[in-house]
Structures are given as structure tokens and as C-alpha cells.
Design a protein around this motif. Structure first.
Motif, PDB file in Angstrom:
ATOM      1  N   ASP A  98       0.806  -1.224   0.000  1.00 47.12           N
ATOM      2  CA  ASP A  98       0.000   0.000   0.000  1.00 47.12           C
ATOM      3  C   ASP A  98       0.840   1.275   0.000  1.00 47.12           C
ATOM      4  O   ASP A  98       0.323   2.354  -0.302  1.00 47.12           O
ATOM      5  CB  ASP A  98      -0.931   0.022   1.214  1.00 47.12           C
ATOM      6  CG  ASP A  98      -1.977  -1.083   1.159  1.00 47.12           C
ATOM      7  OD1 ASP A  98      -2.352  -1.480   0.044  1.00 47.12           O
ATOM      8  OD2 ASP A  98      -2.402  -1.547   2.231  1.00 47.12           O
ATOM      9  N   LYS A 100       3.119   3.803  -1.561  1.00 53.16           N
ATOM     10  CA  LYS A 100       3.502   4.146  -2.931  1.00 53.16           C
ATOM     11  C   LYS A 100       4.643   5.152  -2.996  1.00 53.16           C
ATOM     12  O   LYS A 100       5.355   5.236  -3.994  1.00 53.16           O
ATOM     13  CB  LYS A 100       2.294   4.706  -3.691  1.00 53.16           C
ATOM     14  CG  LYS A 100       1.113   3.756  -3.750  1.00 53.16           C
ATOM     15  CD  LYS A 100       1.497   2.401  -4.343  1.00 53.16           C
ATOM     16  CE  LYS A 100       0.292   1.473  -4.384  1.00 53.16           C
ATOM     17  NZ  LYS A 100       0.647   0.115  -4.831  1.00 53.16           N
ATOM     18  N   TYR A 119       0.158   6.317   1.279  1.00 48.70           N
ATOM     19  CA  TYR A 119      -0.492   5.019   1.063  1.00 48.70           C
ATOM     20  C   TYR A 119      -1.659   5.180   0.093  1.00 48.70           C
ATOM     21  O   TYR A 119      -2.400   6.171   0.158  1.00 48.70           O
ATOM     22  CB  TYR A 119      -1.077   4.480   2.370  1.00 48.70           C
ATOM     23  CG  TYR A 119      -0.104   3.948   3.386  1.00 48.70           C
ATOM     24  CD1 TYR A 119      -0.112   2.601   3.744  1.00 48.70           C
ATOM     25  CD2 TYR A 119       0.789   4.790   4.051  1.00 48.70           C
ATOM     26  CE1 TYR A 119       0.741   2.101   4.724  1.00 48.70           C
ATOM     27  CE2 TYR A 119       1.653   4.298   5.022  1.00 48.70           C
ATOM     28  CZ  TYR A 119       1.620   2.945   5.348  1.00 48.70           C
ATOM     29  OH  TYR A 119       2.471   2.467   6.322  1.00 48.70           O
ATOM     30  N   THR A 120      -1.851   4.206  -0.776  1.00 47.48           N
ATOM     31  CA  THR A 120      -3.069   4.167  -1.587  1.00 47.48           C
ATOM     32  C   THR A 120      -3.787   2.850  -1.331  1.00 47.48           C
ATOM     33  O   THR A 120      -3.163   1.834  -1.020  1.00 47.48           O
ATOM     34  CB  THR A 120      -2.761   4.286  -3.092  1.00 47.48           C
ATOM     35  OG1 THR A 120      -1.947   3.180  -3.504  1.00 47.48           O
ATOM     36  CG2 THR A 120      -2.051   5.595  -3.400  1.00 47.48           C
ATOM     37  N   PHE A 121      -5.115   2.889  -1.469  1.00 48.93           N
ATOM     38  CA  PHE A 121      -5.959   1.735  -1.190  1.00 48.93           C
ATOM     39  C   PHE A 121      -6.990   1.589  -2.311  1.00 48.93           C
ATOM     40  O   PHE A 121      -7.259   2.537  -3.051  1.00 48.93           O
ATOM     41  CB  PHE A 121      -6.671   1.908   0.154  1.00 48.93           C
ATOM     42  CG  PHE A 121      -5.746   2.154   1.304  1.00 48.93           C
ATOM     43  CD1 PHE A 121      -5.120   1.099   1.941  1.00 48.93           C
ATOM     44  CD2 PHE A 121      -5.485   3.446   1.741  1.00 48.93           C
ATOM     45  CE1 PHE A 121      -4.256   1.316   3.002  1.00 48.93           C
ATOM     46  CE2 PHE A 121      -4.620   3.682   2.801  1.00 48.93           C
ATOM     47  CZ  PHE A 121      -4.008   2.603   3.429  1.00 48.93           C
TER      48      PHE A 121
END
Length: 239
Positions: A98, A100, A119-121
């Protein structure tokens, strides 16, 4: 900074970061208390044990802990420390899916630095930004131990540093990790954390998956480390 400072998810101002010795002492005390926490599920075929502690009067969220023991075949103490105690944020980006982007906001000393982690989700969850000060310490007395404390930092009072943060919903976490040499050349990896994802995610949803999430980090780390191990010479943990 008051001597009664506690480790919580409440961010500390960049100008009020406690002394490194204070942070490490608080982290050590927290980990020393974890054996008395409530046992939870075990993961990875029983190799990762979890524990928890309810939110206290001064806590912003409950606490969760995981403990795992590792043979030299997994990784030695020196190998663990070379990836967790050195360039921690940059290494986490390699094995936590998660994350990046990581940004070094400020290098305070050889053993303390401020990082922003982006973080990306999967949708509909928005990206999250966690900005922390990371403090490390190695005790070279046998058995050796190494501690890493990450605590949330508020950069709003320093406009130049704040510009370095990625845009996204601000989450907060505090964590303490300890690597310890134990019998048979093994290493114990113990981690305790308290966090909030921020935004509109209900706390109970985030809390319900915490034990599973933190246990997966052990698997992610070992998978990544073994993929690079042949290229990575052991670095003694003496600094």
C-alpha cells in the motif's frame, strides 16, 4: 517537552519532538508491558502471535502487538536491523504494497529523521498520508537489542517542511519495534502499534482487521528480504 509525555497517536509539533533518550525509554517501557496484554489470534501457522490493549485514558486508539521468532534462515539479527533500523521507510515501500511513496522531510540526527509515507488503497478509500519521526537505538551488549520508534508529527507550524508532504487524508500511527537476539541464534521481532486511518472510515472497521494486517507485514518482509538477500551483505548492527 514534559517528562510525562506518552506515546499516542496525537501528533507532536515538529519543534517539540522529545529527546531521543526519552522516546526510546518510552518505547522500551511500552514493549515491556506487552506480555501482560490480552492474547489474540495467531497467524502464519502459529508463528506470529498477537496481543491487544484497550484504549486507555490518554490513548487516541487501542493498541495492538505482534511477536514472532526467527531462525537465521529467516534472517539474522544483523540482517533484520539492516533493513528495519536503517532506511526503514524506504525499505517499507519495497515490501508493504500500500505504500507508494516515501519522502524524507528532515534528517535530525544519524538516528532520528522525519518521514512522510503515502499510502493508496482500493476505491472508495482515499489515499492516506502518515508523517512520523523515526528514532532508532541499538544496545550492543549481549544479547543485542535494537529499537525503532515511530510517532506522528504535525508539520503545520513549518510551511517549508509541510510543502514536502503528499496530498491526502492524514492518518496517524505510533509504533514501537524491537529486535532482540535470543537463544540458538534466533531473533525476536516484537511490534506494538496504535493508529487511526483518519477520514470517514469507522474505527471499528479499522480495528477489526488490525491483527491480520500487522501479521501480514512479517510475511511481506521475509518474502521481500529473501528476494534480495543474495545481493545484500550482512551489515553489523554496531552503529
Amino acid at each position: 517537552m514534559s517528562s510525562d509525555y506518552e506515546l499516542t497517536i496525537t501528533p507532536v509539533k515538529i519543534s517539540e519532538i522529545p529527546a531521543e533518550e526519552t522516546i526510546i525509554s518510552l518505547g522500551q517501557a511500552l514493549l515491556d508491558s506487552t506480555p501482560s496484554w490480552k492474547p489474540g489470534k495467531t497467524f502464519q501457522k502459529g508463528t506470529v502471535k498477537t496481543y491487544s490493549r484497550p484504549k486507555g485514558a490518554n490513548d487516541g486508539a487501542p493498541w495492538h502487538c505482534r511477536v514472532s521468532e526467527h531462525t537465521p534462515e529467516d534472517a539474522t539479527f544483523d540482517e533484520f536491523w539492516s533493513k528495519l533500523g536503517v532506511n526503514k521507510a524506504e525499505n517499507e515501500k519495497q515490501y508493504i504494497p500500500d505504500i507508494k511513496k516515501v519522502t524524507l522531510i528532515k534528517q535530525i540526527s544519524e538516528t532520528q529523521s522525519v518521514w512522510s509515507l503515502y499510502y493508496t488503497f482500493p476505491p472508495p478509500v482515499s489515499p492516506r498520508v502518515f508523517t512520523v519521526v523515526q528514532t532508532t537505538y541499538v544496545d550492543t551488549a549481549s544479547p543485542r537489542t535494537g529499537i525503532i520508534v515511530s510517532m506522528p508529527v504535525d508539520l503545520s507550524s513549518d510551511t517549508e517542511l509541510a510543502k514536502l508532504e503528499e496530498k491526502g487524508v492524514k492518518g496517524r500511527y505510533v509504533s514501537v519495534e524491537r529486535l532482540k537476539e535470543i537463544e540458538g541464534g534466533k531473533a525476536e521481532w516484537r511490534m506494538a502499534t496504535s493508529s487511526t486511518p483518519g477520514g470517514k472510515i469507522p474505527a471499528f472497521i479499522a480495528e477489526s482487521t488490525m491483527d491480520s494486517t500487522i501479521s501480514q507485514d512479517v510475511t511481506h518482509f521475509l518474502h521481500w528480504f529473501h528476494s534480495i538477500r543474495s545481493k545484500s551483505a550482512e551489515q553489523p548492527a554496531n552503529a
